[in-house]
Scaffold this motif. Sequence first.
Motif, mmCIF file in Angstrom:
data_model
loop_
_atom_site.group_PDB
_atom_site.id
_atom_site.type_symbol
_atom_site.label_atom_id
_atom_site.label_comp_id
_atom_site.label_asym_id
_atom_site.label_seq_id
_atom_site.Cartn_x
_atom_site.Cartn_y
_atom_site.Cartn_z
ATOM 1 N N ALA A 30 0.838 -1.196 0.000
ATOM 2 C CA ALA A 30 0.000 0.000 0.000
ATOM 3 C C ALA A 30 0.874 1.246 0.000
ATOM 4 C CB ALA A 30 -0.905 -0.012 1.223
ATOM 5 N N ASN A 31 0.572 2.182 -0.878
ATOM 6 C CA ASN A 31 1.360 3.402 -0.950
ATOM 7 C C ASN A 31 1.045 4.285 0.248
ATOM 8 O OD1 ASN A 31 2.366 2.735 -3.508
ATOM 9 N ND2 ASN A 31 0.485 3.473 -4.464
ATOM 10 N N PRO A 32 2.036 5.025 0.742
ATOM 11 C CA PRO A 32 1.715 6.016 1.768
ATOM 12 C C PRO A 32 0.769 7.061 1.192
ATOM 13 C CG PRO A 32 3.933 6.356 0.898
ATOM 14 C CD PRO A 32 3.439 5.047 0.351
ATOM 15 N N THR A 33 -0.073 7.595 2.048
ATOM 16 C CA THR A 33 -1.041 8.592 1.561
ATOM 17 C C THR A 33 -0.312 9.769 0.953
ATOM 18 O OG1 THR A 33 -2.609 7.959 3.267
ATOM 19 C CG2 THR A 33 -2.948 10.098 2.225
ATOM 20 N N PRO A 34 -0.665 10.151 -0.283
ATOM 21 C CA PRO A 34 0.024 11.286 -0.918
ATOM 22 C C PRO A 34 -0.179 12.576 -0.143
ATOM 23 C CG PRO A 34 -1.306 10.055 -2.499
ATOM 24 C CD PRO A 34 -1.686 9.565 -1.138
ATOM 25 N N LYS A 35 0.722 13.496 -0.353
ATOM 26 C CA LYS A 35 0.547 14.812 0.244
ATOM 27 C C LYS A 35 -0.771 15.405 -0.252
ATOM 28 C CE LYS A 35 5.531 15.680 0.138
ATOM 29 N NZ LYS A 35 6.612 16.555 -0.398
ATOM 30 N N PRO A 36 -1.604 15.912 0.660
ATOM 31 C CA PRO A 36 -2.869 16.490 0.201
ATOM 32 C C PRO A 36 -2.677 17.808 -0.536
ATOM 33 C CG PRO A 36 -2.599 16.793 2.567
ATOM 34 C CD PRO A 36 -1.483 15.907 2.118
ATOM 35 N N LEU A 53 -1.017 24.220 -14.523
ATOM 36 C CA LEU A 53 -1.967 23.608 -13.597
ATOM 37 C C LEU A 53 -1.214 22.967 -12.433
ATOM 38 C CD1 LEU A 53 -4.100 21.856 -16.359
ATOM 39 C CD2 LEU A 53 -4.677 23.987 -15.168
ATOM 40 N N LEU A 54 -1.940 22.577 -11.392
ATOM 41 C CA LEU A 54 -1.358 21.889 -10.246
ATOM 42 C C LEU A 54 -1.970 20.501 -10.129
ATOM 43 C CD1 LEU A 54 -1.466 24.790 -7.607
ATOM 44 C CD2 LEU A 54 0.483 24.050 -8.991
ATOM 45 N N ALA A 55 -1.146 19.520 -9.791
ATOM 46 C CA ALA A 55 -1.608 18.137 -9.682
ATOM 47 C C ALA A 55 -1.854 17.752 -8.233
ATOM 48 C CB ALA A 55 -0.572 17.192 -10.299
ATOM 49 N N VAL A 56 -2.901 16.971 -8.025
ATOM 50 C CA VAL A 56 -3.218 16.403 -6.716
ATOM 51 C C VAL A 56 -3.219 14.889 -6.875
ATOM 52 C CG1 VAL A 56 -4.898 16.274 -4.849
ATOM 53 C CG2 VAL A 56 -4.656 18.389 -6.149
ATOM 54 N N ASP A 59 -5.574 26.010 -11.876
ATOM 55 C CA ASP A 59 -6.565 25.026 -11.431
ATOM 56 C C ASP A 59 -5.896 23.747 -10.950
ATOM 57 O OD1 ASP A 59 -8.711 26.655 -11.917
ATOM 58 O OD2 ASP A 59 -9.239 25.747 -13.846
ATOM 59 N N LEU A 60 -6.657 22.976 -10.175
ATOM 60 C CA LEU A 60 -6.178 21.709 -9.629
ATOM 61 C C LEU A 60 -6.719 20.549 -10.457
ATOM 62 C CD1 LEU A 60 -5.579 23.687 -7.321
ATOM 63 C CD2 LEU A 60 -6.335 21.913 -5.703
ATOM 64 N N VAL A 61 -5.843 19.599 -10.757
ATOM 65 C CA VAL A 61 -6.213 18.404 -11.513
ATOM 66 C C VAL A 61 -5.795 17.174 -10.705
ATOM 67 C CG1 VAL A 61 -5.879 17.100 -13.645
ATOM 68 C CG2 VAL A 61 -5.906 19.597 -13.707
ATOM 69 N N ALA A 62 -6.738 16.282 -10.462
ATOM 70 C CA ALA A 62 -6.438 15.058 -9.730
ATOM 71 C C ALA A 62 -5.882 14.010 -10.686
ATOM 72 C CB ALA A 62 -7.692 14.522 -9.046
ATOM 73 N N VAL A 63 -4.831 13.318 -10.252
ATOM 74 C CA VAL A 63 -4.212 12.269 -11.064
ATOM 75 C C VAL A 63 -4.017 11.019 -10.214
ATOM 76 C CG1 VAL A 63 -3.000 13.906 -12.562
ATOM 77 C CG2 VAL A 63 -1.846 13.028 -10.514
ATOM 78 N N GLU A 64 -4.011 9.882 -10.882
ATOM 79 C CA GLU A 64 -3.699 8.633 -10.208
ATOM 80 C C GLU A 64 -2.267 8.664 -9.712
ATOM 81 O OE1 GLU A 64 -6.304 5.861 -13.254
ATOM 82 O OE2 GLU A 64 -4.506 6.938 -13.885
ATOM 83 N N SER A 65 -2.001 7.939 -8.642
ATOM 84 C CA SER A 65 -0.643 7.867 -8.113
ATOM 85 C C SER A 65 -0.286 6.407 -7.863
ATOM 86 C CB SER A 65 -0.535 8.661 -6.807
ATOM 87 O OG SER A 65 0.784 8.680 -6.331
#
Length: 486
Positions: free
Chosen positions: A90-96, A228-231, A207-213
């Motif tokens: 399990a990956n550590p929770t990404p930085k919010p 843009l900024l990635a989340v 703007d913020l764009v959510a991406v898979e990690s």
Amino acid sequence: MATSDQFTDGSPFLYQQVVQRVLAQIESGTLRPGDRLPSLRRMSQAAGVSVPTVRQAYVELERQRRIEARPQSGFYVRHLARNALVQPSANPTPKPEPCVRHCRDLMARVYDSIHRQDMVPLGIANPTMARPATKALQRTLKRAVTRAQSHALDYAPMLGHPALRRALAHHYFDTLGAHVDPNDICITNGAQEALMLALKAVTSPGDLVAVESPTYHGVLELIDSLGLLAVEVDTCAGSGVMLDHLTQLFTEHEIRACVFSTTLQSPLGVSMAAGERAELLALLAEHAVTLIEDDVYGELRFDGQRPRPAQFSSPVARVLTCGSFSKTVAPGYRIGWVVMGDCGDHISRTKRAFSCSSGLLAQLTLAEFLSSGDYQRHLTALRPVLCHHAQRMTALVSEHFPAQTRISQPVGGCVLWLELPAGISGEALFDQALNEGISLLPGQVCSPSGRYENFIRLSYGHPWSEQSEAAVRWLGEAVSALSGAG
């Protein structure tokens, strides 16, 4: 000339069916490590194939390190290495916090390496090279040129040639039962332009764009270049985007769009189940967030079961679908597309401003390739080759990498995602491998924040060879040395 032992009703090679039969018995525990396999003749009778076909299957299973031949005794199930066939932890929770693009310099070095002719190409995801459609494309190209004559040298219409747009619409209907208006399709210069057009249609700088990690590194380059900024969203190696984490991010940030691959994600090689895809779409609709579906690998599930892109699964959420022939036919054609939805006007203006049109001759060739049935025949032949390359590479990694290594279990595509023992730098291994003439992808470039320092991505999307096997063995020995396990 093909014989009855090579094909059956479009199925994979018969020897591969024997391979799958044996692997299924191993996975179910019917055959356990140390058990003797049926003799060639007995398996021939049981499977209804020839003795040479069984021999070919057993040789393949030896290459995958699943069985071993013992002189004067027969074939036996091997004891698997401890790290075989497990999911990444399990990956550590990404930085919010939203992130700007990291690893720019490393990404430039990666691109420099993957196109060097002297490299064993484990760093580039090019599945079509595992079984190129060269001859079929050459025949199709000749027919297209003959029909179009001098028109083939002209500019294409801005949104794409009508023949290719119609062929794609028919393909969506034939394979998915999805109704797509050809006028809703914009032909692009590869999937990268399709993703760019989609992002520009629904976002503005900042703007913020959510991406898979982890995610496809090219998406991160686009997000960065567009201001843009990635989340990062946690992505499970077995089921895709973790909806609980995405829900949390929606409550903490004003996210304008998500760039996900629900059909077949890279680098994990996972498909989202239909039920979870429906939950995702409902969540996106609730928060009025647009989904940009990167569907370049959807045709390459090993089992041939084409996942249904999100755009054709629900009328509720706003979805734009981006596709490409780069991963299924040939990257050199540089032809992709976007199904525009309600963003047609914006995408048309941006396409006109950035590139005007895409190559006409490539479009005419691919339209003919689709319409003639050659495309489906090519995919039917390509998928089992990729599946067996995945099995071969997994077996090699299991045998030669340290026992702490964790390996993804892709259901399609052309890459393995490896978690190396703690403390091992994927970037350091990348630099070391370059000196040995081997390219790979360091895991850091698959995260906007530079996570996955001890991860790498290895491609099996190339012709399999002794050179490929030697490269994976060398990497395993290098990782073992770095971890002190050698």
